[in-house]
Design a protein around this motif. Sequence first.
Motif, short mmCIF file in Angstrom:
data_model
loop_
_atom_site.label_atom_id
_atom_site.label_comp_id
_atom_site.label_asym_id
_atom_site.label_seq_id
_atom_site.Cartn_x
_atom_site.Cartn_y
_atom_site.Cartn_z
N ILE A 83 115.21 78.52 12.92
CA ILE A 83 115.41 79.77 12.18
C ILE A 83 115.30 80.96 13.13
CG2 ILE A 83 114.63 78.92 9.93
CD1 ILE A 83 111.86 79.96 10.50
N THR A 84 115.88 82.09 12.72
CA THR A 84 115.82 83.31 13.51
C THR A 84 115.18 84.41 12.68
OG1 THR A 84 117.85 82.72 14.69
CG2 THR A 84 117.19 85.02 14.79
N GLY A 85 114.11 84.97 13.19
CA GLY A 85 113.49 86.10 12.53
C GLY A 85 113.88 87.39 13.24
N THR A 86 113.94 88.48 12.49
CA THR A 86 114.29 89.76 13.12
C THR A 86 113.23 90.80 12.77
OG1 THR A 86 115.59 90.52 11.22
CG2 THR A 86 116.74 89.26 12.91
N SER A 87 113.08 91.76 13.68
CA SER A 87 112.07 92.81 13.46
C SER A 87 112.44 94.03 14.29
CB SER A 87 110.69 92.31 13.90
OG SER A 87 109.80 93.39 14.04
N ALA A 88 112.16 95.19 13.77
CA ALA A 88 112.40 96.42 14.51
C ALA A 88 111.24 96.73 15.46
CB ALA A 88 112.59 97.58 13.54
N THR A 89 110.14 95.97 15.35
CA THR A 89 108.96 96.37 16.14
C THR A 89 108.63 95.44 17.32
OG1 THR A 89 107.50 95.24 14.57
CG2 THR A 89 107.94 97.59 14.19
N THR A 90 108.24 94.17 17.05
CA THR A 90 107.79 93.31 18.14
C THR A 90 108.33 91.88 17.99
OG1 THR A 90 105.80 92.54 16.99
CG2 THR A 90 105.57 94.55 18.34
N ILE A 91 108.23 91.13 19.08
CA ILE A 91 108.59 89.71 19.08
C ILE A 91 107.67 88.96 18.10
CG2 ILE A 91 108.61 87.63 20.52
CD1 ILE A 91 109.29 89.49 22.92
N GLU A 92 106.39 89.27 18.14
CA GLU A 92 105.44 88.59 17.26
C GLU A 92 105.78 88.83 15.79
OE1 GLU A 92 104.67 90.29 19.94
OE2 GLU A 92 103.20 89.17 21.13
N ASP A 93 106.19 90.05 15.47
CA ASP A 93 106.53 90.37 14.09
C ASP A 93 107.78 89.60 13.64
OD1 ASP A 93 106.09 91.95 11.66
OD2 ASP A 93 107.96 92.97 12.19
N ALA A 94 108.76 89.46 14.54
CA ALA A 94 109.97 88.70 14.21
C ALA A 94 109.62 87.24 13.91
CB ALA A 94 110.99 88.80 15.34
N VAL A 95 108.71 86.68 14.70
CA VAL A 95 108.28 85.29 14.47
C VAL A 95 107.58 85.18 13.11
CG1 VAL A 95 106.74 83.45 15.25
CG2 VAL A 95 108.11 84.72 16.92
N ASN A 96 106.68 86.08 12.85
CA ASN A 96 105.95 86.01 11.58
C ASN A 96 106.86 86.23 10.37
OD1 ASN A 96 103.16 85.23 11.74
ND2 ASN A 96 102.81 87.05 13.00
N LYS A 97 107.86 87.10 10.51
CA LYS A 97 108.81 87.31 9.40
C LYS A 97 109.59 86.02 9.11
CE LYS A 97 109.03 92.03 8.49
NZ LYS A 97 108.73 92.87 9.66
N ALA A 98 109.99 85.32 10.20
CA ALA A 98 110.73 84.07 10.00
C ALA A 98 109.85 83.01 9.34
CB ALA A 98 111.24 83.55 11.35
N LEU A 99 108.59 82.92 9.78
CA LEU A 99 107.69 81.91 9.22
C LEU A 99 107.36 82.22 7.75
CD1 LEU A 99 105.20 81.36 12.18
CD2 LEU A 99 107.18 79.97 11.54
N LYS A 100 107.16 83.50 7.45
CA LYS A 100 106.84 83.91 6.08
C LYS A 100 107.97 83.51 5.12
CE LYS A 100 105.67 88.07 3.41
NZ LYS A 100 105.60 89.56 3.48
N ARG A 101 109.21 83.73 5.58
CA ARG A 101 110.35 83.39 4.73
C ARG A 101 110.49 81.87 4.55
NH1 ARG A 101 112.95 81.93 1.75
NH2 ARG A 101 114.95 82.53 0.83
N ALA A 102 110.31 81.14 5.63
CA ALA A 102 110.44 79.67 5.55
C ALA A 102 109.33 79.09 4.67
CB ALA A 102 110.37 79.06 6.94
N HIS A 103 108.17 79.70 4.71
CA HIS A 103 107.00 79.25 3.95
C HIS A 103 107.25 79.34 2.43
CE1 HIS A 103 102.78 78.53 3.06
NE2 HIS A 103 102.67 79.70 2.45
N LYS A 104 108.18 80.21 2.02
CA LYS A 104 108.48 80.34 0.58
C LYS A 104 109.03 79.04 0.00
CE LYS A 104 109.68 85.27 0.16
NZ LYS A 104 110.74 86.18 -0.30
N THR A 105 109.80 78.30 0.83
CA THR A 105 110.45 77.10 0.29
C THR A 105 109.94 75.80 0.91
OG1 THR A 105 112.24 77.56 1.84
CG2 THR A 105 112.60 78.19 -0.45
N ILE A 106 109.20 75.89 2.02
CA ILE A 106 108.72 74.68 2.68
C ILE A 106 107.20 74.77 2.86
CG2 ILE A 106 108.85 73.21 4.73
CD1 ILE A 106 111.57 74.55 5.32
#
Lengths: 70, 70, 70, 70, 70, 70, 70, 70, 70, 70, 70, 70
Positions: free
Chosen positions: D11-34
Amino acid sequence: MKDNVYKIIEITGTSATTIEDAVNKALKRAHKTIKGLSWFQVTETRGSIDKGKVQHWQVTLKVGFEIQDS
Amino acid sequence: MKDNVYKIIEITGTSATTIEDAVNKALKRAHKTIKGLSWFQVTETRGSIDKGKVQHWQVTLKVGFEIQDS
Amino acid sequence: MKDNVYKIIEITGTSATTIEDAVNKALKRAHKTIKGLSWFQVTETRGSIDKGKVQHWQVTLKVGFEIQDS
Amino acid sequence: MKDNVYKIIEITGTSATTIEDAVNKALKRAHKTIKGLSWFQVTETRGSIDKGKVQHWQVTLKVGFEIQDS
Amino acid sequence: MKDNVYKIIEITGTSATTIEDAVNKALKRAHKTIKGLSWFQVTETRGSIDKGKVQHWQVTLKVGFEIQDS
Amino acid sequence: MKDNVYKIIEITGTSATTIEDAVNKALKRAHKTIKGLSWFQVTETRGSIDKGKVQHWQVTLKVGFEIQDS
Amino acid sequence: MKDNVYKIIEITGTSATTIEDAVNKALKRAHKTIKGLSWFQVTETRGSIDKGKVQHWQVTLKVGFEIQDS
Amino acid sequence: MKDNVYKIIEITGTSATTIEDAVNKALKRAHKTIKGLSWFQVTETRGSIDKGKVQHWQVTLKVGFEIQDS
Amino acid sequence: MKDNVYKIIEITGTSATTIEDAVNKALKRAHKTIKGLSWFQVTETRGSIDKGKVQHWQVTLKVGFEIQDS
Amino acid sequence: MKDNVYKIIEITGTSATTIEDAVNKALKRAHKTIKGLSWFQVTETRGSIDKGKVQHWQVTLKVGFEIQDS
Amino acid sequence: MKDNVYKIIEITGTSATTIEDAVNKALKRAHKTIKGLSWFQVTETRGSIDKGKVQHWQVTLKVGFEIQDS
Amino acid sequence: MKDNVYKIIEITGTSATTIEDAVNKALKRAHKTIKGLSWFQVTETRGSIDKGKVQHWQVTLKVGFEIQDS
């Protein structure tokens, strides 16, 4: 010690049982026509699947041997 | 022969005994929900260690299967 | 949970029988001097050949372990 | 300890602020269904640029999770 | 602009004619079940051979698409 | 300028907060036993996940330092 | 099904028109001396340039074929 | 939509603070002489070390931009 | 022939003259503290530049040696 | 024959039709400002997707040309 | 200009003196049985060590030559 | 210490004698138009062959230099 030259060929062995068996089957076949096989490196481990089980392991090797002076 | 389309998924099988067993455990599990698993390629071989011995082999595979027309 | 630091070393185990045995031989030897070996990753699988058969499997591993505070 | 099987998705996460935030956004979204997301590995760090500044970080991850028995 | 999350899948298209056709066949099939396919990257170009000619091009792609909020 | 020789080791730092913090934690620990750490290169960025969030960043580095004459 | 052994060779086909044509030219030539060519994988796509246009496509392939028992 | 052509350059940004800052410093400098920077990909993350701490992050990027018709 | 275990370390040699000299300088230094260095592989060839000439070749090697039983 | 020096640049061509056309579009544009383009190597083949079809092929090339003495 | 086809073989030359000498020894030996060797690419530089010095350089090459029409 | 930005270019030097000479020829030529060349990394070592001997070494380098403030 003289400056030997080696040739490297790439072969794929297959086996219904193990990775080691696929490697040995490939080496045994190459040994029929090339004397002096010296070393190998596994470059790919693949396989075919039948009913959710490995049907055939397909292991690709680089194999080196000294080029004999003719 | 028609122009088939395949999907490739990535799974990790684990086993306390051999690399081959880890691969077969992964394929067996995938076979429960996906019919027509066709081929695999090993992409990583790792493991956990306990008291200086391999505790669990962790073998990651790409697995391909034909996408059936719905 | 504290922020551990791990060291990763690279070792090569050899065996006349199987890839798994070569890995376990390498881990057993490393375990003599390093406590707490935690995980490994196979980085290369090579071998020597004698008379068209694998003579010795040579399996290279990266092995990780926690650095203990002194 | 039983021989678990894991699935790995990308998966690819995106963020306007940091690399860490992009990773967490991707994980948060994946966590909704898995459920049971277990580990990840960053495979690519890219981004879009606007007026000489990073506009969006685009961080691609492989994410592993145990396949539950149905 | 919000921080979108994308999923990346891997598929293989096949064609008797061209690489481009194999890619489009794969995308067409994926499009049947996934809306919003956005970009792709070719990761492997292989094929089967019959009587010294390419029989089927087999082109593997990573394909990205936005995960829609449910 | 004399012809220095350097050793390169591989370590993994972990952190609950950022990639940068994981790198600095690894370097701080290595610095306790090795003087003259000179440069590093990030070789892998992974992590563990808890409830859809990064639990621990795990950043692996190669670290170089001059070997002092004994 | 017996445990076949395959040999893999590397060849480069060239063509003034397309990548597909370069591949087919290489396979056609190899087919003159080797029977049973089975599969190929493109490993490199290069070319020469003349006046800002592709002059010759140079496509390198690994090609596999079964080693026949002599 | 016309068929644009893009150029890709490689630059290294440095920063005493974060990876993100090193990337932005590199983009800011490139933006002084090149208009229309469009996307980037991080290709290497290194750094110098002073007294067991990161002294300077050195982040290398490929940066793409459209070539304007003259 | 017993099943030996080898350790692999990574070192960088430098030289103002040649790549070969940089390798030999690295091996000479490692030989001071490690007996039985057996083989090496060059993993990177870099250098510093002064006034448009190579100032120092920096050649990184993996070096293998047998772990002696204590 | 004198010891020439070459420069290698990286460019991306795009096309709605074929990979070959994308390469030629990139070379045609580069040829406007650089004389003596000599060879290229394809390093990436990507594309954008619209309604389940390739919208634009995006083919990245390394292109080499001799540096003329000024 | 006709559409030539090339074959690529892999060989390893060895030398007690330099990398260049190992390459030339390999090419000289291959030239005995293959006419028209055209280009090479170094794919690996290794060596054996004796008493902390390079004993033999072992340089592996891919070598290309035009396949002559029979 | 300020946060410098560096540009990395890729060039190929050629020489009839040694790898080191090819690198120095490339750097000497680049130095004519770019001041402050700082470091390089060898990315490819190839060559042309004439009558079973290396005719020209072709060594490709990435070369880094600080971008001066204008």
